[in-house]
Design a protein around this motif. Structure first.
Motif, short mmCIF file in Angstrom:
data_model
loop_
_atom_site.label_atom_id
_atom_site.label_comp_id
_atom_site.label_asym_id
_atom_site.label_seq_id
_atom_site.Cartn_x
_atom_site.Cartn_y
_atom_site.Cartn_z
N GLU A 188 0.83 -1.21 0.00
CA GLU A 188 0.00 0.00 0.00
C GLU A 188 0.86 1.25 0.00
OE1 GLU A 188 -3.89 -1.83 2.39
OE2 GLU A 188 -2.42 -0.57 3.44
N GLN A 189 1.97 1.22 0.75
CA GLN A 189 2.86 2.38 0.77
C GLN A 189 3.48 2.63 -0.60
OE1 GLN A 189 5.09 1.04 4.48
NE2 GLN A 189 5.03 3.24 4.84
N VAL A 190 3.91 1.54 -1.26
CA VAL A 190 4.49 1.68 -2.60
C VAL A 190 3.46 2.29 -3.54
CG1 VAL A 190 5.44 0.44 -4.58
CG2 VAL A 190 6.03 -0.29 -2.26
N LEU A 199 14.77 -4.53 -12.22
CA LEU A 199 15.16 -3.12 -12.07
C LEU A 199 16.03 -2.90 -10.85
CD1 LEU A 199 11.78 -1.38 -12.95
CD2 LEU A 199 13.82 -1.55 -14.38
N GLN A 200 15.78 -3.64 -9.77
CA GLN A 200 16.56 -3.53 -8.54
C GLN A 200 16.83 -4.94 -8.02
OE1 GLN A 200 17.83 -0.84 -7.08
NE2 GLN A 200 16.89 0.63 -8.51
N PRO A 201 17.96 -5.13 -7.34
CA PRO A 201 18.19 -6.44 -6.72
C PRO A 201 17.09 -6.74 -5.71
CG PRO A 201 20.19 -5.09 -6.68
CD PRO A 201 19.08 -4.19 -7.12
N LEU A 202 16.84 -8.02 -5.47
CA LEU A 202 15.86 -8.42 -4.48
C LEU A 202 16.14 -7.72 -3.15
CD1 LEU A 202 13.62 -10.39 -3.34
CD2 LEU A 202 15.53 -11.89 -2.72
N ALA A 203 15.10 -7.12 -2.57
CA ALA A 203 15.21 -6.51 -1.25
C ALA A 203 14.60 -7.47 -0.24
CB ALA A 203 14.50 -5.17 -1.22
N THR A 232 12.05 1.08 3.13
CA THR A 232 12.03 2.51 2.85
C THR A 232 13.00 2.88 1.73
OG1 THR A 232 11.29 3.04 5.09
CG2 THR A 232 12.35 4.81 3.83
N PRO A 233 14.27 2.49 1.78
CA PRO A 233 15.15 2.82 0.65
C PRO A 233 14.74 2.11 -0.63
CG PRO A 233 16.30 1.43 2.27
CD PRO A 233 15.03 1.88 2.91
N TRP A 234 14.18 0.89 -0.53
CA TRP A 234 13.72 0.18 -1.73
C TRP A 234 12.61 0.97 -2.42
CZ3 TRP A 234 9.02 -2.18 -3.12
CH2 TRP A 234 9.08 -3.03 -4.22
N ALA A 251 10.49 -5.54 -9.93
CA ALA A 251 11.31 -5.51 -8.71
C ALA A 251 10.54 -6.26 -7.63
CB ALA A 251 11.59 -4.08 -8.27
N VAL A 252 11.26 -6.90 -6.72
CA VAL A 252 10.65 -7.72 -5.68
C VAL A 252 11.13 -7.26 -4.31
CG1 VAL A 252 10.35 -10.05 -4.76
CG2 VAL A 252 10.49 -9.70 -7.23
N LEU A 253 10.15 -7.05 -3.40
CA LEU A 253 10.44 -6.81 -1.99
C LEU A 253 9.93 -8.02 -1.21
CD1 LEU A 253 11.18 -5.10 0.52
CD2 LEU A 253 8.88 -4.08 0.37
#
Length: 619
Positions: free
Chosen positions: A87-89, A187-191, A202-204, A156-158
């Motif tokens: 939801e935040q994203v 787009l980004q490494p797995l967080a 937060t940084p992700w 991207a995956v969190l």
């Protein structure tokens, strides 16, 4: 004809969307339904907007017709953490002017995956690498042969997880690798976020929001759309949550059982008494509302014996002031209120290995020794680690090495329709002997030590997938060994108070009839009043041959299969290991009565999950 009996005109929706809508509203309370009606009314006032604002709480708006540049935020969540992170994203993306939709995994049409251009996936891991229940179907699809090639997908995956498990964020790692294998561009490494989620999330979010602006181009520079939602009635929102809990008064606590006990995770250690408590708390004046199936978050203090044991093991003074993360407190206060003292994690063991110089502990963290590490996670608390691998600690280093304390969630064991402004819990007070010392739980010891009239900081954690059927004529089957029985007490109360015509069937298991039959009198009364229609019991230690709920399921397999065939909803609550065993038994039962087709049995259960007719609350 009254308005309540008015004929509803035929739905203009395609069958697939009609089914999705039915699943969306199933189990919603009145406030939620009024809010949804307002949302629909707002859309009906004019042409759809070029992009839709994200619905708070994880709704699934469909992007406006004709939208060519859109971000899909897809989430799978068991306890609500991944939903909130998603939801935040979505909210930040929508505020930046991006066209965005937020979709729960089990409401996502897998046919859409091939056409996605930009996908952010937020998913939690259950136990040792398992997906949350609402994402089982999605994971099976992406992992299977029917998954499409995805050469145009950027993603991207969190992952959210708990590093006290060997397969930390295991399902997120699996999906991240699989999307790349299918041709997607990462787009980004797995967080991978531990229990202190914001440290990673937060940084992700900042990085993926920048990526979304870049990928979606000019569309991202448009002004954020205004809301055209006109609620018919504003849903009441509580001011209390995890960051601002309500201090509930303890009304009563009653011990439900007492016996010699060895918990499954500590089977090799000596017996001590096991105590299960029924706890009643007042929510009067809180504005908090819950439905049967939800959980109550408890913000506990670590009991003095836990704190004293850590100070003794390290030789540190609890009065030592420690400055950390912008706060300065005495060490004893850090340990009592702000640090995790019972659950250990891989990062903690890595720090202990470094400070102690113990090469065996360092080797234990290697992938080849994962089974040994799992054993340590299963039977060691922090005090055991500090004694087994002694190191030279200073107060600041200890506080920095320990994870922030995590709130505990307890399945609610009541219905507001019966108990009013109260909430009831069934709490197993963890206590066992291991490694030459006595051990206690964190939150359970906190609750068990409180006197009546004491204040308990609490909040509600909704579980939208674990609800009684919206169709009150549906039968339900409840499987809840031990304290897994808690939500089903609420289910039966709710169904009785609302006059549901469907039948209620409960499977309960424990060790001994005489000492472990939780809520025995209540269930007997419910049977007499026809609030409970069937009750099957399994007390494993009351005879030479152990009998478990799985055995009762097999014995009642014909009837169980018939109930499911006739539309019954199926619920399982309890430990993760039990949930896996029961799932395997359900596959056996279904295969035994569908002609012996194991693959069809698996598809059958998966179908029940997708329909919202098979729900689990496992922990």
């Amino acid at each position: 004809m009254t308005s309540a009996a008015a004929v509803i005109p035929p739905s203009p929706l395609p069958e697939e969307r009609r089914l999705l809508l039915t699943r969306l509203v199933e189990g919603m309370d009145g406030n939620s339904l009024w809010w949804l009606s307002g949302f629909a009314a707002g859309l009906a006032q004019g042409h759809p907007p070029p992009s839709l604002a994200v619905i708070p709480g994880g709704g699934q708006p469909v992007a406006a017709a004709g939208s060519t540049a859109r971000l899909t935020v897809l989430y799978g969540s068991q306890t609500g953490n991944a939903r909130r992170a998603a939801e935040q994203v979505a909210a930040e993306a929508e505020a930046a002017g991006l066209s965005v939709r937020l979709v729960r995994a089990d409401a996502y049409s897998t046919r859409e995956l091939a056409g996605e251009k930009l996908l952010y996936l937020v998913i939690s891991t259950q136990g040792e690498g398992d997906p949350p229940d609402d994402a089982i179907g999605l994971v099976e699809f992406i992992s299977g042969k029917r998954a499409p090639k995805l050469p145009e997908l950027k993603y991207a995956v969190l992952g959210l997880g708990d590093s006290s498990y060997v397969e930390f964020c295991g399902i997120a790692r699996t999906l991240d690798a699989r999307l790349a294998e299918l041709g997607g561009q990462r787009l980004q490494p797995l967080a991978a976020a531990d229990l202190d989620i914001d440290t990673v999330a937060t940084p992700w979010r900042a990085k993926v929001l920048a990526d979304a602006r870049s990928v979606l181009g000019a569309a991202a520079n448009a002004a954020a759309p205004g809301s055209n939602v006109t609620p018919l009635r504003q849903a009441a929102a509580s001011a209390h949550g995890a960051s601002h809990p309500f201090h509930a008064e303890m009304l009563s606590r009653q011990q439900l059982s007492g016996r010699d006990f060895k918990g499954p995770a500590y089977g090799q250690y000596g017996r001590i008494d096991k105590r299960v408590h029924h706890i009643e708390l007042s929510l009067e004046g809180s504005g908090l509302h819950y439905e049967p199936g939800d959980a109550l978050g408890i913000i506990h203090r670590n009991a003095p014996p836990l704190v004293d044991a850590i100070l003794t093991a390290t030789g540190l003074d609890g009065d030592t002031d420690v400055a950390h993360d912008g706060h300065s407190r005495p060490l004893a206060q850090w340990l009592g209120e702000h640090r995790e003292l019972t659950r250990i994690s891989r990062p903690l063991l890595a720090t202990v290995a470094e400070r102690s110089g113990n090469t065996d502990l360092a080797g234990l963290l290697e992938p080849s020794r994962s089974s040994e590490l799992a054993t340590v996670f299963g039977d060691h608390q922090l005090v055991d680690v500090l004694h087994r691998w002694p190191a030279d600690w200073d107060a600041s280093a200890l506080v920095a090495a320990l994870r922030p304390v995590t709130h505990r969630l307890y399945s609610i064991a009541s219905s507001r329709k019966r108990v009013g402004d109260e909430v009831h819990l069934t709490v197993d007070e963890l206590a066992y002997s291991a490694h030459g010392r006595e051990h206690i739980g964190a939150a359970s010891a906190f609750l068990a030590a409180l006197a009546e009239d004491a204040q308990v900081p609490v909040y509600i954690e909704p579980n939208e997938r674990f609800r009684v059927p919206a169709d009150a004529s549906r039968d339900i089957v409840m499987i809840g060994p031990g304290t897994g029985i808690a939500p089903f007490r609420g289910f039966v109360q709710e169904r009785a108070e609302s006059g549901a015509s469907g039948r209620n069937w409960l499977f309960f298991g424990a060790r001994h009839f005489n000492s472990d039959f939780l809520y025995q009198v209540e269930w007997q009364d419910a049977l007499q009043r026809k609030e409970l229609h069937r009750l099957d019991l399994a007390f494993s230690r009351d005879q030479a041959e152990k009998i478990y709920v799985q055995d009762r399921l097999r014995e009642r397999g014909r009837d169980l299969y018939d109930w499911l065939q006739n539309g019954a909803h199926l619920y399982v609550c309890g430990a993760i290991g039990m949930g896996k065993d029961v799932h395997a038994t359900l596959l056996e039962v279904i295969a035994a009565h569908n002609g012996g087709d194991a693959e069809a049995a698996s598809d059958y259960l998966s179908g029940l999950q997708r329909e919202g007719r098979y729900a689990r609350d496992v922990y």
